[in-house]
Motif scaffolding. Structure first.
Motif, PDB file in Angstrom:
ATOM      1  N   ASP A   1      -1.623  14.617 -11.662  1.00 47.34           N
ATOM      2  CA  ASP A   1      -2.950  14.152 -11.242  1.00 47.34           C
ATOM      3  C   ASP A   1      -3.020  13.693  -9.793  1.00 47.34           C
ATOM      4  OD1 ASP A   1      -4.051  14.548 -13.792  1.00 47.34           O
ATOM      5  OD2 ASP A   1      -3.281  12.606 -14.486  1.00 47.34           O
ATOM      6  N   SER A   2      -1.910  13.757  -9.069  1.00 48.48           N
ATOM      7  CA  SER A   2      -1.907  13.222  -7.696  1.00 48.48           C
ATOM      8  C   SER A   2      -2.920  13.925  -6.802  1.00 48.48           C
ATOM      9  CB  SER A   2      -0.506  13.325  -7.086  1.00 48.48           C
ATOM     10  OG  SER A   2      -0.072  14.679  -7.045  1.00 48.48           O
TER      11      SER A   2
ATOM     12  N   TYR B   1       0.829  -1.208   0.000  1.00 44.97           N
ATOM     13  CA  TYR B   1       0.000   0.000   0.000  1.00 44.97           C
ATOM     14  C   TYR B   1       0.866   1.262   0.000  1.00 44.97           C
ATOM     15  CZ  TYR B   1      -4.067  -2.948   1.029  1.00 44.97           C
ATOM     16  OH  TYR B   1      -5.073  -3.893   0.976  1.00 44.97           O
ATOM     17  N   LYS B   2       1.966   1.251   0.754  1.00 41.96           N
ATOM     18  CA  LYS B   2       2.866   2.407   0.775  1.00 41.96           C
ATOM     19  C   LYS B   2       3.450   2.638  -0.616  1.00 41.96           C
ATOM     20  CE  LYS B   2       6.900   4.366   3.130  1.00 41.96           C
ATOM     21  NZ  LYS B   2       7.575   4.728   1.858  1.00 41.96           N
TER      22      LYS B   2
ATOM     23  N   LYS C   1      -6.071   5.895 -11.841  1.00 42.87           N
ATOM     24  CA  LYS C   1      -4.737   6.329 -11.432  1.00 42.87           C
ATOM     25  C   LYS C   1      -4.552   6.310  -9.914  1.00 42.87           C
ATOM     26  CE  LYS C   1      -3.961   9.232 -15.513  1.00 42.87           C
ATOM     27  NZ  LYS C   1      -3.628  10.573 -16.037  1.00 42.87           N
ATOM     28  N   CYS C   2      -5.556   5.795  -9.206  1.00 41.87           N
ATOM     29  CA  CYS C   2      -5.487   5.788  -7.738  1.00 41.87           C
ATOM     30  C   CYS C   2      -4.775   4.549  -7.213  1.00 41.87           C
ATOM     31  CB  CYS C   2      -6.893   5.898  -7.145  1.00 41.87           C
ATOM     32  SG  CYS C   2      -7.637   7.525  -7.381  1.00 41.87           S
TER      33      CYS C   2
ATOM     34  N   GLU D   1       3.625   5.745  -5.775  1.00 41.24           N
ATOM     35  CA  GLU D   1       3.409   5.842  -7.223  1.00 41.24           C
ATOM     36  C   GLU D   1       2.462   6.996  -7.548  1.00 41.24           C
ATOM     37  OE1 GLU D   1       4.650   4.252  -9.877  1.00 41.24           O
ATOM     38  OE2 GLU D   1       6.079   3.199  -8.596  1.00 41.24           O
ATOM     39  N   ILE D   2       1.403   7.144  -6.739  1.00 43.74           N
ATOM     40  CA  ILE D   2       0.472   8.264  -6.959  1.00 43.74           C
ATOM     41  C   ILE D   2       1.184   9.588  -6.763  1.00 43.74           C
ATOM     42  CG2 ILE D   2      -1.642   9.364  -6.136  1.00 43.74           C
ATOM     43  CD1 ILE D   2      -2.621   6.589  -5.263  1.00 43.74           C
ATOM     44  N   ARG D   3       2.013   9.669  -5.733  1.00 41.56           N
ATOM     45  CA  ARG D   3       2.734  10.901  -5.426  1.00 41.56           C
ATOM     46  C   ARG D   3       3.650  11.320  -6.580  1.00 41.56           C
ATOM     47  NH1 ARG D   3       4.767   9.287  -1.073  1.00 41.56           N
ATOM     48  NH2 ARG D   3       3.339  10.148   0.473  1.00 41.56           N
TER      49      ARG D   3
END
Length: 1204
Positions: free
Chosen positions: A553-554, A540-541, A599-600, A546-548
């Motif tokens: 789009d983050s 999960y981290k 993208k989440c 990856e989102i960051r």
């Protein structure tokens, strides 16, 4: 059910009646009836072999024997048709009997294998398609119900079965192939199933409807002679009741939840779950009758849910193979979805599936739904647990397996659910449960001695799980495009995943999802799997990182994840954009929103345009370890933002008549959601904006101090859109949630120091919605009609929305200035209500009625939670026990009944009075009940034993009321002998007698010029009212009895009145003086009418006569004696030459009253609902004016326009 039994010599005999749970495997015959069929009597008296139809019995018995079946059933001779009850039961059970048969043999007497076509090929196929069997009504269910259907020619040759001949059958009957393949019939619409009977016929016309009972899963009494049309009408009514019954439970379909879960997890692998069938724990649970509960427990991501899906699939397969002789009901809890994360939802789901599989259990549900009892209010747990308990205790229940997945995700009332599971004990019931390793579940289940525990962490099970994960890895890698051409790379990736997975399916699924993303090439794969950390938290981290890194789009991803994490139910793609505050360019395209969701970082999955968190562990991680990132200012700020955005979205979408219903009385049951749905983007906001607002303010509201001030966002929304919001809540079928939301908001405002007008506004709006709940909930547009028109003149809500009042009402009723003491009107009884009582905890209301029932109501929402039936006469009095657990009722069947308030069960019936019981009361300690009766006595009853301990005598007339002193020492009674007596409760002696000791409007008439109205009343007077102002201009006094009828002369100068004093009086309308008293009737005068030329008055009386009176002289010119009973109504013809008694107006005016006296109608449509206090005791209509006399003594005068 009785069967035919074939012995070793080939002879047959009838068995006795076999209980459902003891029926052995059997074959069943389907055929068309011919001459000399063998009857029940022929079998019992030994003459069966003398009839030609005996060859069918021989065929069926011989074929059953070849198939290893000793028993078989044939409709001609296994039903005793001379026993009416047995015949009714048999025809209602026929579909089930065919469904449960091991094999069904279809014997086609008009198909021969000796037939040949023109080319000398076997010609039976053409004869098969033309067989009479396909044209008969009852053979429809005999084709569809059984799992195995085999077809035989008249020469007893097997032609094939339902599967091999499916195309022939489909082309012949038009029945879809899926219906022939054991699919659920509920998957096919009403019209589709009804079309299957179109080209079939029956000997008795009613049977065309009756043969469809099983097809629609309903039961009803067969009434031969009623005709086909009436039979189909009753069938449709029963189907409608059945559908309403199931829809009251259907918040979700567990079968669809299971399908969604399987698809979301990439499908089910046989090798990933089959290992469990070989474990000793599972075998013991499955095979041993004394092992009735299996609990599978394990850490997050270990595949418990998919394991359970596999077990369910296997059990379903066995059930189908065994002829549906067992039930399987299941439920999947999900903490992230408020619809399926609570104990009530679990009971709903299990009941729903049991009812679908065994319709004979449906009466346990309909004992509530047929009486309009709510399955979704404050008492839902008690009602649903009573229903499920009744089903599981039903003697006709088939062996049943109940499966509940993810007990740890049942976040509301889990202890109640566990207690229910533990207390259900029966050899016919088995439980299969899964959960994480939770202490509370461990403790609760320990008390079940028949429990077996299967821990996925135990070494031998952990090894099997690890092997199943390896199989899962192999399957997923085989579908990865990047690895298709590189066997060495695939082996390297497999080895790394095997080492890191640690027996966790979810971890593997997340890794594979990352490897499947666009842009991942084969040379990236090895690096990714080496970088991925083991364990879910590490995974999960990584997903957050990856989102960051996606800087563009983050921010949008953080917004969506924060909203999804705190939402009360899964959100639709249409809803998430606005609630997350995404830019308009993204929000206006569902495709764009879907791209952002994708993208989440694999936290979310989308099914049917609804967004779900991938797993409960993902929500736990986002709420805890990711909280600083998603909620930098705290979770409360996100709640505020959702509430704020919800109000803005609602303000932009809500409007009057948003669905275009137009008709003010359009019922909610007829509403069809338009496409596109104007409310699609705001459904969540409509229900939950107040909940998010309350969660925000309970933490910290210092950053938005103006939110509860005048002209703040809440104040503005309510002042502009409150009625639109109530309409939308009704359309979304969420009125109870709306009422509770307003109650929460009112409570918050009352506990804050606020100087604005918002608290008083919300209080008035709360009064408004609880008072008008029923009519708005059932007729959404009445929020702009009846709710406004009849609200108090100084109601803040009415004042704000006066511009919304209907323009077709040109002159409304005169109403009270302020809200009176009445907060709600509870509707549901069919007749007068004689008694009502509040429970001491103020949560419930009980009411007793002429309809012989007691109803229990939720005081907060106004919904009916229980209907208590059992009295054989009117219920005159109800009372709650001091602890609110019990209700006592007194009836004119001379009994008192004690009821359990939560479940509605009757625990005692107290008998001993010799007349109607008018009043009941509980002692403060609930140990005894006092009752007053028509027999002039008061009785004291012991509630524990039901025995009468005292009979208090002394009144000279019936006792209407009893009351008990707070210290239980005294009983007070009120009687029709005009006295009150005080009694010593201990001794029964009378210590004191206290002595010392106006009415309904029965008739109204409108003057021909519509300027004034006359009304007659039980108080012996007639009143003249100004129609424009509503003021009383005259009170005409002189009758010695109640006034039952009034009429106005055509020139509006005088009034005639008829009275219980047996007279008619003529009054001068200008002065109020009585000018004539017409005497001569021998009974009450119930009706008067004036001739159009004003020369005579007609009167109808209880003496069964009509009299004609000369208005000039006052003399009776005619007495008409043709009626056998009281004359209730008289009228004159326009030319003054004819009189009608008991007549209707053949040409109703534009506006009128419906037959139930509940609606003012326009033409044939309901337009304005009448509140209970305005229900007509009598009425008059003249052109566009309606005058109503009410039992409260009020006279209502309204005028309308012809405009819409």
């Amino acid at each position: 059910m009785r069967l035919l039994e074939r012995n070793d010599t080939g002879d047959v005999s009838l068995t006795g009646d076999i209980p459902d749970d003891q029926v052995p495997p059997y074959a069943i015959l389907s055929h068309t009836w011919g001459d000399e069929e063998v009857s029940f009597e022929d079998v019992t008296d030994g003459t069966r072999k003398n009839k030609r139809g005996y060859s069918k019995i021989q065929f069926c018995g011989d074929q059953a024997g070849r198939d290893g079946l000793k028993f078989f059933w044939i409709d001609t001779c296994c039903i005793n048709k001379s026993d009416c009850d047995e015949f009714q039961e048999a025809l209602n059970s026929m579909f089930r009997w065919y469904r449960n048969a091991a094999k069904c043999y279809v014997y086609l007497t008009d198909v021969s294998t000796y037939q040949q076509d023109t080319d000398s090929n076997p010609g039976w196929e053409l004869a098969f398609r033309k067989s009479r069997w396909f044209t008969r009504g009852w053979t429809l269910q005999e084709l569809i119900a059984p799992t195995v259907v085999e077809f035989f020619s008249e020469d007893r040759k097997r032609l094939g079965d339902k599967k091999s001949l499916a195309q022939h059958i489909h082309h012949t009957t038009g029945i879809p192939l899926r219906a022939l393949q054991a699919y659920r019939l509920s998957d096919f619409s009403f019209d589709v199933r009804m079309s299957w009977i179109k080209h079939r016929s029956t000997t008795r016309e009613e049977d065309r409807a009756y043969c469809l009972l099983g097809i629609f899963n309903v039961q009803m009494r067969l009434l031969y002679g009623e005709g086909e049309e009436r039979a189909f009408e009753r069938l449709r009514e029963e189907i409608s009741k059945h559908d309403r019954c199931l829809s009251s439970l259907h918040s979700t379909d567990p079968r669809l939840d299971k399908k969604r879960i399987e698809e979301a997890k990439g499908g089910l692998l046989d090798d990933a779950y089959r290992w469990v069938f070989d474990t000793p724990d599972f075998r013991d649970w499955h095979d041993q009758s004394e092992s009735r509960l299996l609990w599978i427990k394990g850490d997050p991501g270990k595949g418990k849910t998919m394991l359970l899906c596999g077990i369910i699939n296997e059990l379903e397969g066995v059930i189908v193979a065994d002829g549906h002789c067992r039930n399987l009901a299941y439920f999947f809890c999900q903490a992230t979805d408020s619809r399926i994360n609570n104990a009530i939802a679990v009971l709903r789901g299990l009941i729903y599936l049991l009812a679908q599989q065994q319709p004979r259990l449906i009466p346990h549900i309909r004992k509530y739904t047929d009486k309009a009892k709510s399955l979704s209010d404050a008492n839902a747990w008690f009602v649903l647990s009573d229903i499920l308990g009744g089903m599981l205790g039903d003697p006709n229940l088939k062996p049943t397996c109940l499966v509940v997945d993810a007990l740890d995700e049942c976040v509301i009332d889990l202890p109640k659910l566990l207690d229910f599971i533990v207390c259900i004990s029966s050899d016919r019931i088995k439980w299969l449960l899964t959960s994480r390793n939770e202490t509370i579940i461990e403790k609760k289940l320990k008390s079940n001695n028949a429990r077996t525990r299967l821990s996925l962490e135990l070494k031998e099970n952990a090894m099997e799980v690890s092997h199943a994960v390896d199989v899962y890895i192999d399957d997923k890698l085989s579908g990865l495009e990047a690895l298709q051409d590189d066997a060495l790379l695939k082996d390297q990736v497999r080895d790394i995943l095997h080492n890191k997975a640690n027996g966790t399916f979810l971890w593997v699924a997340l890794v594979v999802q990352e490897l499947s993303m666009d842009g991942v090439e084969s040379w990236h794969v090895l690096q990714i799997v080496e970088e991925v950390p083991p364990g879910l938290d590490g995974m999960y981290k990584r997903m957050l990182d990856e989102i960051r890194r996606n800087k563009r789009d983050s921010e949008f991803c953080w917004r969506i994840l924060s909203v999804v994490t705190v939402a009360y139910r899964p959100l639709h793609l249409d809803e998430i954009g606005g609630l997350s505050g995404l830019p308009e360019q993204i929000v206006r395209s569902t495709e764009n929103i879907q791209k952002i969701v994708a993208k989440c970082g694999s936290f979310l999955t989308v099914r049917d345009n609804q967004i779900y968190l991938v797993h409960q562990s993902a929500k736990d991680y986002l709420s805890d370890q990711a909280s600083p990132l998603l909620f930098p200012s705290g979770v409360a700020v996100t709640h505020h933002d959702i509430s704020d955005r919800s109000l803005k979205l609602l303000s932009g979408k809500l409007q009057r008549d948003v669905y275009g219903l137009f008709i003010p009385g359009y019922p909610i049951d007829h509403v069809r959601v338009p496409d596109p749905d104007p409310l699609a983007t705001v459904r969540y906001s409509c229900v939950y904006w107040v909940d998010h607002l309350c969660n925000w303010q309970s933490s910290d509201d210092s950053k938005h101090p103006d939110i509860f001030q005048d002209s703040g966002i809440v104040d503005d929304f309510l002042r502009q859109h409150y009625l639109h919001w109530l309409e939308a809540l009704s359309l979304c079928k969420s009125m109870p949630q709306g009422i509770l939301s307003l109650a929460r908001l009112e409570s918050i405002l009352q506990h804050r120091w606020i100087t604005s007008q918002l608290p008083s506004l919300v209080t008035d709006m709360h009064r408004f919605v609880i008072y008008w709940r029923w009519v708005i909930e059932n007729y959404p547009l009445q929020v702009y009609a009846s709710a406004l028109v009849f609200s108090p003149a100084r109601s803040i809500t009415r004042g704000l929305f006066r511009h919304e009042e209907r323009k077709w009402i040109t002159s409304g009723p005169i109403v009270e200035d302020n809200w009176n003491a009445c907060r709600q009107t509870l509707e549901g009884h069919r007749y007068h209500i004689n008694s009502a009582a509040f429970s001491p905890d103020s949560k419930l209301v009980a009411s007793g009625s002429y309809d012989k029932t007691i109803k229990i109501w939720d005081a907060a929402t106004g919904s009916c939670t229980q209907t208590l039936e059992g009295h054989r006469g009117w219920v005159w009095s109800v009372a709650f026990s001091p602890d609110s657990k019990w209700v006592a009722s007194g009836s004119d069947d001379s009994t008192i009944k004690i009821w359990e308030a939560a479940t509605g069960s009757c625990t005692q019936t107290l008998e001993g009075h010799r007349g109607w019981v008018w009043s009941v009361a509980f002692s403060p300690d609930s140990k005894w009940v006092a009752s007053g009766s028509y027999d002039k006595t008061i009785k004291i009853w012991d509630t524990a034993t039901g025995s009468c301990t005292q009979t208090l005598e002394g009144h000279r007339d019936l006792v209407r009321s009893v009351a008990i002193s707070p210290d239980s020492k005294w009983v007070a009674s009120g009687s029709d002998d005009d006295t009150i007596k005080i009694w010593d409760a201990a001794t029964g002696s009378c210590t004191q007698t206290l002595e010392g000791h106006r009415g309904w409007v029965t008739s109204v008439a409108i003057s021909p010029d519509s300027k004034w109205v006359a009304s007659g009343s039980y108080d012996k007077t007639i009143k003249i009212w100004d129609a424009a102002t509503g003021s009383c201009t005259q009170t005409l006094e002189g009758h010695r009895g109640s006034v039952r009828s009034v009429a106005i002369s055509p020139d509006s100068k005088w009034v005639a009145s008829g009275s219980h004093d047996k007279t008619i009086k003529i009054w001068d309308a200008a002065t109020g003086s009585c000018t004539q008293t017409l005497e001569g009737h021998g009974g009450w005068v119930r009706s008067v009418a004036i001739s159009p030329d004003s020369k005579w008055v007609a009167s109808g009386s209880d003496d069964k006569t009509i009299k004609i009176w000369d208005t000039a002289t006052g003399s009776c010119t005619h007495t008409l004696k043709r009626h056998r009973r009281s004359v209730q109504s008289v009228a004159s013809s326009l030319n003054s030459t004819l009189i009608a008694s008991g007549s209707d107006n053949a040409n109703p005016p534009c506006y009128g009253i419906d037959l139930d006296n509940r609606w003012i109608t326009r033409g044939l449509e309901n337009w304005l609902w009448l509140p209970p206090e305005y229900l007509p005791a009598c009425l008059a209509v003249a052109a566009l004016t309606v005058a109503i006399g009410c039992s409260s003594g009020r006279v209502l005068i309204m005028t309308f326009t012809t405009d819409s």
